[in-house]
Scaffold this motif. Structure first.
Motif, PDB file in Angstrom:
ATOM      1  N   PHE A  12      -6.853   0.260 -18.757  1.00  7.67           N
ATOM      2  CA  PHE A  12      -5.755  -0.413 -19.187  1.00  7.67           C
ATOM      3  C   PHE A  12      -5.753  -0.158 -20.965  1.00  7.67           C
ATOM      4  N   PRO A  13      -7.018  -0.210 -21.841  1.00 11.21           N
ATOM      5  CA  PRO A  13      -6.668   0.111 -23.346  1.00 11.21           C
ATOM      6  C   PRO A  13      -6.589   1.622 -23.502  1.00 11.21           C
ATOM      7  N   ASN A  14      -7.145   2.444 -22.510  1.00 11.39           N
ATOM      8  CA  ASN A  14      -6.512   3.889 -22.747  1.00 11.39           C
ATOM      9  C   ASN A  14      -5.147   4.296 -22.300  1.00 11.39           C
ATOM     10  N   THR A  15      -4.427   3.425 -21.595  1.00 12.75           N
ATOM     11  CA  THR A  15      -2.992   3.670 -21.319  1.00 12.75           C
ATOM     12  C   THR A  15      -2.247   3.061 -22.699  1.00 12.75           C
ATOM     13  N   PHE A  16      -2.806   1.633 -23.231  1.00 10.78           N
ATOM     14  CA  PHE A  16      -1.955   1.439 -24.273  1.00 10.78           C
ATOM     15  C   PHE A  16      -2.335   2.427 -25.503  1.00 10.78           C
ATOM     16  N   ILE A  39      -1.680  -6.909 -13.161  1.00 12.71           N
ATOM     17  CA  ILE A  39      -1.243  -5.658 -13.860  1.00 12.71           C
ATOM     18  C   ILE A  39      -2.186  -4.619 -13.490  1.00 12.71           C
ATOM     19  N   ILE A  40      -3.435  -4.657 -14.016  1.00 13.60           N
ATOM     20  CA  ILE A  40      -4.510  -3.963 -14.012  1.00 13.60           C
ATOM     21  C   ILE A  40      -5.184  -3.640 -12.699  1.00 13.60           C
ATOM     22  N   ALA A  41      -5.660  -4.748 -11.854  1.00 10.85           N
ATOM     23  CA  ALA A  41      -6.171  -4.442 -10.576  1.00 10.85           C
ATOM     24  C   ALA A  41      -5.826  -5.701  -9.699  1.00 10.85           C
ATOM     25  N   PRO A  42      -4.716  -5.972  -9.205  1.00 10.83           N
ATOM     26  CA  PRO A  42      -4.450  -6.877  -8.514  1.00 10.83           C
ATOM     27  C   PRO A  42      -5.140  -7.019  -7.168  1.00 10.83           C
ATOM     28  N   GLY A  43      -5.483  -6.026  -6.744  1.00 13.52           N
ATOM     29  CA  GLY A  43      -6.096  -5.788  -5.303  1.00 13.52           C
ATOM     30  C   GLY A  43      -7.606  -6.185  -5.492  1.00 13.52           C
ATOM     31  N   GLN A  48      -0.099   8.648 -18.379  1.00 14.33           N
ATOM     32  CA  GLN A  48      -0.937   7.379 -18.538  1.00 14.33           C
ATOM     33  C   GLN A  48      -0.311   6.026 -17.665  1.00 14.33           C
ATOM     34  N   ILE A  49       1.299   5.879 -17.932  1.00 14.69           N
ATOM     35  CA  ILE A  49       1.957   4.923 -17.137  1.00 14.69           C
ATOM     36  C   ILE A  49       1.679   5.167 -15.908  1.00 14.69           C
ATOM     37  N   ASN A  50       2.041   6.411 -15.203  1.00 13.84           N
ATOM     38  CA  ASN A  50       1.865   6.670 -13.846  1.00 13.84           C
ATOM     39  C   ASN A  50       0.349   6.402 -13.234  1.00 13.84           C
ATOM     40  N   GLN A  51      -0.608   6.663 -14.342  1.00 16.16           N
ATOM     41  CA  GLN A  51      -1.854   6.446 -13.560  1.00 16.16           C
ATOM     42  C   GLN A  51      -2.242   4.952 -13.824  1.00 16.16           C
ATOM     43  N   LEU A  52      -1.647   4.102 -14.619  1.00 16.62           N
ATOM     44  CA  LEU A  52      -1.860   2.744 -14.559  1.00 16.62           C
ATOM     45  C   LEU A  52      -1.319   2.267 -13.532  1.00 16.62           C
ATOM     46  N   GLY A  64      -0.719   3.863 -10.550  1.00 12.66           N
ATOM     47  CA  GLY A  64      -1.457   4.188  -9.603  1.00 12.66           C
ATOM     48  C   GLY A  64      -2.754   3.473  -9.375  1.00 12.66           C
ATOM     49  N   THR A  65      -3.600   3.051 -10.404  1.00 11.78           N
ATOM     50  CA  THR A  65      -4.817   2.129 -10.334  1.00 11.78           C
ATOM     51  C   THR A  65      -4.373   0.803  -9.832  1.00 11.78           C
ATOM     52  N   ALA A  66      -3.281   0.218 -10.159  1.00 11.16           N
ATOM     53  CA  ALA A  66      -2.800  -1.074  -9.699  1.00 11.16           C
ATOM     54  C   ALA A  66      -2.676  -1.062  -8.285  1.00 11.16           C
ATOM     55  N   ILE A  67      -2.186  -0.008  -7.680  1.00  9.68           N
ATOM     56  CA  ILE A  67      -1.767   0.222  -6.235  1.00  9.68           C
ATOM     57  C   ILE A  67      -3.160   0.568  -5.634  1.00  9.68           C
ATOM     58  N   ALA A  68      -3.765   1.358  -6.268  1.00  4.44           N
ATOM     59  CA  ALA A  68      -5.253   1.767  -5.584  1.00  4.44           C
ATOM     60  C   ALA A  68      -6.111   0.652  -5.495  1.00  4.44           C
TER      61      ALA A  68
END
Length: 530
Positions: free
Chosen positions: A47-51, A113-117, A248-252, A254-258
């Motif tokens: 999250f901070p890395n994306t921002f 946003i970050i990790a809803p799962g 990084q947006i796409n990675q964020l 991806g992280t949320a979905i993963a």
């Protein structure tokens, strides 16, 4: 200084950072594997890395650098210093407010946003929130670092900005070694790494701050004020931030979905470390060096030099990323096994991470070419068009990832990212050609197919070499034997590629030297396509 030397200066610092990054990830994999603590740390750090990429590197390397360069040309160092202080006052204030707001809202952000799962796992959710709170101020340090780095790059002082990221890995490796020496458990390791990220951010800021002062551009604090120059920067920076941080947006996303599947977040991040090596060494070097050089050429009306810079940067990118992509596709499994499979990192983890890495390899040339094409827009102060393409890419990535993840898991998210990346490349290049900002280069058109052929031959050699060395790469083989076999395999592939590419005319030493040399103050002469 030639363009090649500038690439090498930036790339050397990035290479050192990435090599230390491998060491860090090896230690983390052994300590945490792909378990819940690793998932929590990677999600919180993402999250901070994306921002940081959105509001720091993306915005300032794309919007700040051309305006800073223009101030130097128009008003000298005094004008550039005044402009920098105006920007610093606004940036510092905005970052401070954003950091406070995000810290207070972190539980909500993690759940949405970050990790809803993670919401169904109270312990993992709470750990992610705690780690994200510790690490988020890293954004403030690194965004200010990105601004200072942009100044240094515009002043053609590349080394300090290139070497500063090394200290993130130095600090985190120190934390991991200390934790191992004192027998810390996984949770203690996670918290130690989070605090290490914060310390590293402060160190990196101090390094570039000192370098800027040494360059004679010491910045004083001014109360935030929207001057005409700052307004122009903001107009350019918002779309540039989105565009520059598209990966990084796409990675964020991806992280949320993963986060909906155990181990998927850490698997994506461990694979990401490997393809970030060529992406960082080549892609970031090209983007950082090309933008200010291209902006200068266009502002001086030197269209020949501008066209040469763009074509040579693409050629330079393909020369290194095509074989890297082929290697990651063919030998991802022995790479992951040899470097990661120990401690908490099991054979099952190797299978997942290696499949993700192979897919990322297919997208590597696209991720680097995006960084080579976007300066063609940014140097002309057009940051909106690439932003629109980035938005299309994000939409494609989200849609494809949601479709593929239920059946494929983490590899499905990697596949979505690769598809989105290549579509972004096609849009960027297509519109550069349509606007007449990209001229057909006979040399590039002739050499690119030969680079592809050499990469294919290298991939075949790696495949055969992998079968021959399989007994020495097997899981129960001693580590020093595995490392020697992997080094031999990689070295053999490199010999095949470079031998082939020079033999068939995909490149030659004289061409590399000639095509990246800048001609000084005079307009560059047309370059021999051969």
């Amino acid at each position: 200084m030639s363009l090649l030397k500038k690439f090498a200066t930036v790339a050397s610092g990035t290479l050192a950072s990435r090599v230390l990054g491998f060491t860090r990830e090896m230690l983390m994999a052994a300590a945490l594997g792909t378990g819940p603590i690793a998932d929590a740390f990677y999600a919180a750090f993402q999250f901070p890395n994306t921002f940081r990429r959105l509001f720091g590197e993306g915005a300032f390397n794309a919007a700040f650098v051309p305006l800073f360069s223009k101030e130097i040309e128009a008003n000298g160092t005094d004008g550039a210093k005044r402009f920098s202080e105006e920007v610093f006052g606004v940036l510092f204030t905005v970052l401070l407010a954003l950091t406070i707001l995000m810290e207070l809202a972190m539980p909500f952000l993690v759940s949405t946003i970050i990790a809803p799962g993670f919401s169904d796992d109270v312990e993992k959710f709470d750990l992610t929130v705690s780690l994200a709170i510790i690490m988020f101020p890293y954004l403030m340090c690194m965004s200010l670092t990105a601004m200072m780095s942009g100044m240094l790059n515009s002043l053609r002082r590349y080394f300090a900005a290139a070497v500063a990221p090394v200290f993130l890995n130095v600090v985190l490796i120190s934390v991991l070694v200390y934790a191992w020496h004192n027998g810390h458990d996984g949770r203690q390791v996670g918290y130690g790494l989070a605090w290490g990220v914060m310390v590293a951010g402060v160190i990196q800021l101090a390094i570039v701050w000192g370098a800027v002062r040494h360059a004679g551009m010491a910045i004083g604090f001014r109360l935030p004020k929207l001057t005409p120059n700052v307004k122009r920067l903001l107009v350019l920076a918002l779309p540039a931030a989105v565009t520059g941080g598209i990966t990084q947006i796409n990675q964020l996303i991806g992280t949320a979905i993963a986060s909906g599947r155990d181990g998927a977040v850490s698997s994506l991040n461990l694979a990401d470390r490997f393809y970030q090596l060529p992406l960082g060494v080549i892609g970031i070097a090209v983007a950082i060096v090309l933008l200010p050089e291209l902006a200068r050429a266009l502002k001086s009306g030197n269209d020949i030099e501008a066209a040469n810079l763009q074509n040579r940067s693409v050629e330079f990118s393909l020369f290194f990323t095509l074989p890297s992509a082929a290697a990651l596709l063919v030998i991802s499994e022995p790479i992951i096994r040899v470097l990661y499979e120990r401690g908490a990192f099991t054979a099952d983890s190797t299978a997942v991470v290696s499949s993700v890495l192979a897919i990322f390899g297919l997208g590597l040339p696209a991720f680097v070419l995006i960084k080579a094409f976007t300066p063609g827009y940014f140097a002309r102060e057009d940051t909106r068009t690439p932003m629109y393409f980035a938005a299309i890419s994000v939409a494609i990535n989200i849609t494809t990832a949601l479709i593929l993840f239920p059946s494929m898991g983490a590899p499905g998210i990697a596949t979505a990212s690769v598809i989105a990346g290549w579509i972004n490349v096609a849009l960027l290049l297509g519109f550069l050609i349509k606007r007449g900002h990209w001229s057909r280069d006979a040399g590039l058109m002739r050499r690119a197919p030969r680079l592809i052929l050499a990469s294919v031959l290298m991939a075949a050699a790696l495949w055969a070499g992998g079968l021959w060395l399989e007994p020495w790469l097997a899981p129960l083989t001693p580590l020093h034997t595995q490392l020697a076999a992997l080094a031999l395999l990689v070295a053999g592939g490199g010999i095949v590629y470079f031998g082939t590419v020079f033999a068939i005319g995909g490149a030659d030493v004289a061409m590399l030297k000639r095509n990246v040399r800048r001609g000084g103050a005079k307009p560059a002469a047309p370059i021999d396509p051969e």
